[in-house]
Each structure stands twice: as C-alpha cells, then as structure tokens.
Design a protein around this motif. Sequence first.
Motif, PDB file in Angstrom:
ATOM      1  N   ILE A 103       0.811  -1.217   0.000  1.00 53.34           N
ATOM      2  CA  ILE A 103       0.000   0.000   0.000  1.00 53.34           C
ATOM      3  C   ILE A 103       0.849   1.275   0.000  1.00 53.34           C
ATOM      4  O   ILE A 103       0.542   2.240  -0.709  1.00 53.34           O
ATOM      5  CB  ILE A 103      -0.991   0.000   1.192  1.00 53.34           C
ATOM      6  N   GLN A 104       1.952   1.317   0.786  1.00 53.00           N
ATOM      7  CA  GLN A 104       2.745   2.544   0.839  1.00 53.00           C
ATOM      8  C   GLN A 104       3.418   2.840  -0.495  1.00 53.00           C
ATOM      9  O   GLN A 104       3.355   3.956  -1.006  1.00 53.00           O
ATOM     10  CB  GLN A 104       3.805   2.471   1.945  1.00 53.00           C
ATOM     11  N   LYS A 105       4.067   1.825  -1.071  1.00 48.15           N
ATOM     12  CA  LYS A 105       4.770   2.022  -2.339  1.00 48.15           C
ATOM     13  C   LYS A 105       3.785   2.308  -3.466  1.00 48.15           C
ATOM     14  O   LYS A 105       4.038   3.166  -4.323  1.00 48.15           O
ATOM     15  CB  LYS A 105       5.608   0.776  -2.660  1.00 48.15           C
ATOM     16  N   ALA A 106       2.646   1.609  -3.475  1.00 48.01           N
ATOM     17  CA  ALA A 106       1.638   1.850  -4.515  1.00 48.01           C
ATOM     18  C   ALA A 106       1.107   3.276  -4.427  1.00 48.01           C
ATOM     19  O   ALA A 106       1.005   3.987  -5.435  1.00 48.01           O
ATOM     20  CB  ALA A 106       0.494   0.845  -4.384  1.00 48.01           C
ATOM     21  N   THR A 107       0.784   3.710  -3.202  1.00 49.92           N
ATOM     22  CA  THR A 107       0.248   5.062  -3.015  1.00 49.92           C
ATOM     23  C   THR A 107       1.269   6.129  -3.376  1.00 49.92           C
ATOM     24  O   THR A 107       0.962   7.084  -4.104  1.00 49.92           O
ATOM     25  CB  THR A 107      -0.203   5.255  -1.551  1.00 49.92           C
ATOM     26  N   SER A 108       2.495   5.974  -2.898  1.00 45.97           N
ATOM     27  CA  SER A 108       3.510   6.989  -3.182  1.00 45.97           C
ATOM     28  C   SER A 108       3.843   7.031  -4.666  1.00 45.97           C
ATOM     29  O   SER A 108       4.052   8.112  -5.233  1.00 45.97           O
ATOM     30  CB  SER A 108       4.779   6.713  -2.373  1.00 45.97           C
ATOM     31  N   SER A 109       3.889   5.882  -5.345  1.00 44.58           N
ATOM     32  CA  SER A 109       4.199   5.856  -6.779  1.00 44.58           C
ATOM     33  C   SER A 109       3.138   6.587  -7.590  1.00 44.58           C
ATOM     34  O   SER A 109       3.450   7.369  -8.483  1.00 44.58           O
ATOM     35  CB  SER A 109       4.327   4.405  -7.263  1.00 44.58           C
ATOM     36  N   VAL A 110       1.864   6.326  -7.265  1.00 42.26           N
ATOM     37  CA  VAL A 110       0.772   6.980  -7.995  1.00 42.26           C
ATOM     38  C   VAL A 110       0.746   8.475  -7.701  1.00 42.26           C
ATOM     39  O   VAL A 110       0.573   9.300  -8.611  1.00 42.26           O
ATOM     40  CB  VAL A 110      -0.574   6.320  -7.634  1.00 42.26           C
ATOM     41  N   LEU A 111       0.935   8.862  -6.425  1.00 44.29           N
ATOM     42  CA  LEU A 111       0.967  10.283  -6.078  1.00 44.29           C
ATOM     43  C   LEU A 111       2.138  10.984  -6.761  1.00 44.29           C
ATOM     44  O   LEU A 111       1.995  12.096  -7.294  1.00 44.29           O
ATOM     45  CB  LEU A 111       1.070  10.454  -4.567  1.00 44.29           C
ATOM     46  N   LEU A 112       3.301  10.339  -6.758  1.00 46.99           N
ATOM     47  CA  LEU A 112       4.480  10.935  -7.392  1.00 46.99           C
ATOM     48  C   LEU A 112       4.274  11.103  -8.883  1.00 46.99           C
ATOM     49  O   LEU A 112       4.660  12.129  -9.461  1.00 46.99           O
ATOM     50  CB  LEU A 112       5.710  10.061  -7.122  1.00 46.99           C
ATOM     51  N   TYR A 113       3.661  10.112  -9.519  1.00 48.13           N
ATOM     52  CA  TYR A 113       3.424  10.243 -10.956  1.00 48.13           C
ATOM     53  C   TYR A 113       2.404  11.340 -11.249  1.00 48.13           C
ATOM     54  O   TYR A 113       2.563  12.114 -12.197  1.00 48.13           O
ATOM     55  CB  TYR A 113       2.945   8.920 -11.559  1.00 48.13           C
ATOM     56  N   SER A 114       1.346  11.431 -10.429  1.00 47.64           N
ATOM     57  CA  SER A 114       0.354  12.488 -10.618  1.00 47.64           C
ATOM     58  C   SER A 114       0.990  13.867 -10.443  1.00 47.64           C
ATOM     59  O   SER A 114       0.719  14.803 -11.215  1.00 47.64           O
ATOM     60  CB  SER A 114      -0.812  12.319  -9.635  1.00 47.64           C
ATOM     61  N   LYS A 192      -4.906   7.214  12.712  1.00 47.92           N
ATOM     62  CA  LYS A 192      -4.947   5.782  12.445  1.00 47.92           C
ATOM     63  C   LYS A 192      -3.887   5.366  11.434  1.00 47.92           C
ATOM     64  O   LYS A 192      -3.326   4.269  11.518  1.00 47.92           O
ATOM     65  CB  LYS A 192      -6.345   5.406  11.933  1.00 47.92           C
ATOM     66  N   ASN A 193      -3.598   6.252  10.484  1.00 47.06           N
ATOM     67  CA  ASN A 193      -2.680   5.906   9.391  1.00 47.06           C
ATOM     68  C   ASN A 193      -1.406   6.744   9.414  1.00 47.06           C
ATOM     69  O   ASN A 193      -0.780   6.955   8.375  1.00 47.06           O
ATOM     70  CB  ASN A 193      -3.382   6.095   8.048  1.00 47.06           C
ATOM     71  N   ALA A 194      -1.032   7.219  10.603  1.00 47.39           N
ATOM     72  CA  ALA A 194       0.133   8.112  10.713  1.00 47.39           C
ATOM     73  C   ALA A 194       1.391   7.484  10.123  1.00 47.39           C
ATOM     74  O   ALA A 194       2.138   8.122   9.372  1.00 47.39           O
ATOM     75  CB  ALA A 194       0.357   8.490  12.175  1.00 47.39           C
ATOM     76  N   GLU A 195       1.630   6.211  10.460  1.00 48.53           N
ATOM     77  CA  GLU A 195       2.850   5.549   9.979  1.00 48.53           C
ATOM     78  C   GLU A 195       2.870   5.458   8.455  1.00 48.53           C
ATOM     79  O   GLU A 195       3.895   5.729   7.818  1.00 48.53           O
ATOM     80  CB  GLU A 195       2.950   4.153  10.586  1.00 48.53           C
ATOM     81  N   ASN A 196       1.728   5.101   7.870  1.00 51.37           N
ATOM     82  CA  ASN A 196       1.656   5.009   6.412  1.00 51.37           C
ATOM     83  C   ASN A 196       1.852   6.368   5.750  1.00 51.37           C
ATOM     84  O   ASN A 196       2.538   6.483   4.724  1.00 51.37           O
ATOM     85  CB  ASN A 196       0.301   4.428   5.990  1.00 51.37           C
ATOM     86  N   LEU A 197       1.254   7.419   6.324  1.00 52.10           N
ATOM     87  CA  LEU A 197       1.383   8.759   5.742  1.00 52.10           C
ATOM     88  C   LEU A 197       2.830   9.237   5.787  1.00 52.10           C
ATOM     89  O   LEU A 197       3.331   9.817   4.812  1.00 52.10           O
ATOM     90  CB  LEU A 197       0.473   9.742   6.492  1.00 52.10           C
ATOM     91  N   TYR A 198       3.506   8.998   6.888  1.00 48.95           N
ATOM     92  CA  TYR A 198       4.915   9.393   6.983  1.00 48.95           C
ATOM     93  C   TYR A 198       5.773   8.589   6.008  1.00 48.95           C
ATOM     94  O   TYR A 198       6.729   9.116   5.420  1.00 48.95           O
ATOM     95  CB  TYR A 198       5.431   9.204   8.415  1.00 48.95           C
ATOM     96  N   GLU A 199       5.427   7.311   5.823  1.00 45.55           N
ATOM     97  CA  GLU A 199       6.178   6.474   4.881  1.00 45.55           C
ATOM     98  C   GLU A 199       5.991   6.970   3.446  1.00 45.55           C
ATOM     99  O   GLU A 199       6.948   7.023   2.656  1.00 45.55           O
ATOM    100  CB  GLU A 199       5.715   5.017   4.997  1.00 45.55           C
ATOM    101  N   VAL A 200       4.774   7.356   3.093  1.00 46.75           N
ATOM    102  CA  VAL A 200       4.512   7.901   1.760  1.00 46.75           C
ATOM    103  C   VAL A 200       5.291   9.188   1.547  1.00 46.75           C
ATOM    104  O   VAL A 200       5.920   9.396   0.497  1.00 46.75           O
ATOM    105  CB  VAL A 200       2.992   8.141   1.568  1.00 46.75           C
ATOM    106  N   ASP A 201       5.282  10.082   2.533  1.00 51.36           N
ATOM    107  CA  ASP A 201       6.036  11.328   2.423  1.00 51.36           C
ATOM    108  C   ASP A 201       7.531  11.064   2.276  1.00 51.36           C
ATOM    109  O   ASP A 201       8.229  11.753   1.524  1.00 51.36           O
ATOM    110  CB  ASP A 201       5.787  12.204   3.655  1.00 51.36           C
ATOM    111  N   GLU A 202       8.027  10.060   2.997  1.00 55.02           N
ATOM    112  CA  GLU A 202       9.450   9.722   2.910  1.00 55.02           C
ATOM    113  C   GLU A 202       9.812   9.256   1.499  1.00 55.02           C
ATOM    114  O   GLU A 202      10.859   9.630   0.949  1.00 55.02           O
ATOM    115  CB  GLU A 202       9.791   8.635   3.929  1.00 55.02           C
TER     116      GLU A 202
END
Length: 338
Positions: A103-114, A192-202
Amino acid sequence: MAIGIISLGYMIYGTGLIVIWENIHRTGIWFVPVIGSWLLIYILNAVAFRAIIREPQLPETNMSFLAVLRLTISGYAINYITPFVALGGEPYRIMELKPTLGIQKATSSVLLYSLMHMFSHVIFWLASILLIVAVVPLSNIMLVGCGLLLITGLVLGYWFINVYKKGFTVSTFRLLERVPFIKHKAREFALKNAENLYEVDEQIRVLYSDRQGAFYTSLFFEFAARVIGCLEIYFTAHAIGMEMTLAQSLIVSSGSSLFANLIFFFPMQLGTREGGLALALRSVGLPAAQGIFIGVVLRIREIVWIMIGLALINKKTKNKQTASTDTELEPIPVRANN
C-alpha cells in the motif's frame, strides 16, 4: 466499469453519432495520426510512470512495461469520465498496484506520478509563455496576461519543488483537520494511518533527493509527451486546410489546456476545451470558429481511447477471474507415507 460505460454512452449520445461520423469523414486519413499520436503519448507516460515505480533494491517493483502501459491507459480513461479534477484513475491505479508493491509504495508511486504529470504541465505552460512572447504579436493586455501567467507558473513550480523536498500527505491532513465538517474524520484518519502517511512522504522525498536520475527521467518523458500532444491539433488543422505551424500548435495546445484546467470540474472538459481552442486560435491569428471542429475531433479521439481503456480494465478483470478459478480447481498434492 459500469459508470464508465454509462458516461461514455452519454458522451457519444450528446455529441451525436452523425456528427462524429461527419467529422471523421471530414478529417479523413488525418484521423489516423490523431489517434496514433496518443499511443506515443501514453508510451511516454508509461516510461515516466515506470521510472518512478522501479527501485533496484526492490525486485517486486520491476514491473513489465506492458503492465504499466495498460495501467496508464486505463487510468487516464477513468480520469476522462471523472468530474472534478479528473483524478478518478488514481485510486484505481493504487488498487491495481497494491498487491504487487504494497500500500505505501503503490500510493507513493501513484501520487508521485500524478505530481510529475502536473509539474510537467506547469513547465510546459512556462515554455509556451516564452514561445508566445517570441512568436505572437502582443498587445499590452496580452503582455500583462503573460506576465501574470509567468508569475503564477513560477509560484506553482516553487510549490512542486517544496512538495518533492518535504512531502505533502501529512501536511495535507493537518490542513484538512482545520476544515469544518470534515476535521474530525480527517484527524481520526491521520492518527490511524500516521505511519503510512509518513512512509509515503518519505518515499516522495527520496525520489527528489536520492533518486534524481529517476526524477529527471520521468520529468523529461512527461514533458516530451506534452510536446507530442500538440501534434493532434497540428494534424487536425491541416485536415481542414488551415495553415498552422508547429509553433502555433504548441501555443494553441497550451492555451486551450490552461483554459480547460481553470474550469476543472467538468467531465471530459465538456464545452471548456472548445472555448479555450477558439480563444487560443484567435490569439495566433487563426479563425476562432475552427476551434469547434478541432474540439469535436479531439473529443472523438478521447472517446476512442476511453473505449480502449475500459476494454483493458475489462480484460484485466477477466484475467483475474480466470486465475482465481484455476487456483480453486488446482488439485491438492497428497504426500505419500514413508
């Protein structure tokens, strides 16, 4: 899938089958490069997307180019039929990538591409402003307008660079926590998703700071796709005998897309693109009335690629169902007793 088919049917009905056929007939053989140019654009988009996804230390990110291309085309097909900012394809891409990347890599990849897709658009606008100043005879009003657009583009460019340096998911939810009616839900989700959000930002920060090769490769191919996108206007103009240069097609494409993006909440930019084309054509000294014809041809091209994108979604769904059935029917091996 169902929403896409219904929306597509409504768009075809609204345009009219007779109007579509007459404009295809009028465009003639030029309609082939108009459609074909977008295959090249999607290939460039997929190269840019894949550059963001792939990381040498993560073998699972080495996705095949065809898989990324299918996801690119189908995601944009959903974007075309999605009202308000046309971002409906992004959740779809995340869901498709999640089983492979997490989920983290998928979300960050799509956000980065957008972000890269939008950032390249800003750079394209800035380049177009310089081209307008160099090519188009400018009145004082147009000079002021170009100046304002230049300042706006530079501000947006600065914002994008800051996003790449610092991330934006955590800061976005902090902003949402101040918005009435949704602040409690936003705070609950962020906690609830703090860790995931920080991972996406990283991962967003890592692309700009540690993976600069991938960053600039993606930006280059996205910008190249913007430039290639001008060819459909160039081909359509020549189909009706309009003497348009490549420089003028760049200006018209940039101006019409800017106008359409200012009014971003219409699905398929209904009506806004034609108005933008008319204004852009007038600005370079060409007949504004031809903007309607060019707009209809571009609309037909979108309908064709929406159909292709929805077909790719349907094919992927059938493949998943077949794989699931094969797994269920696979015999259970029986171990012999020693």
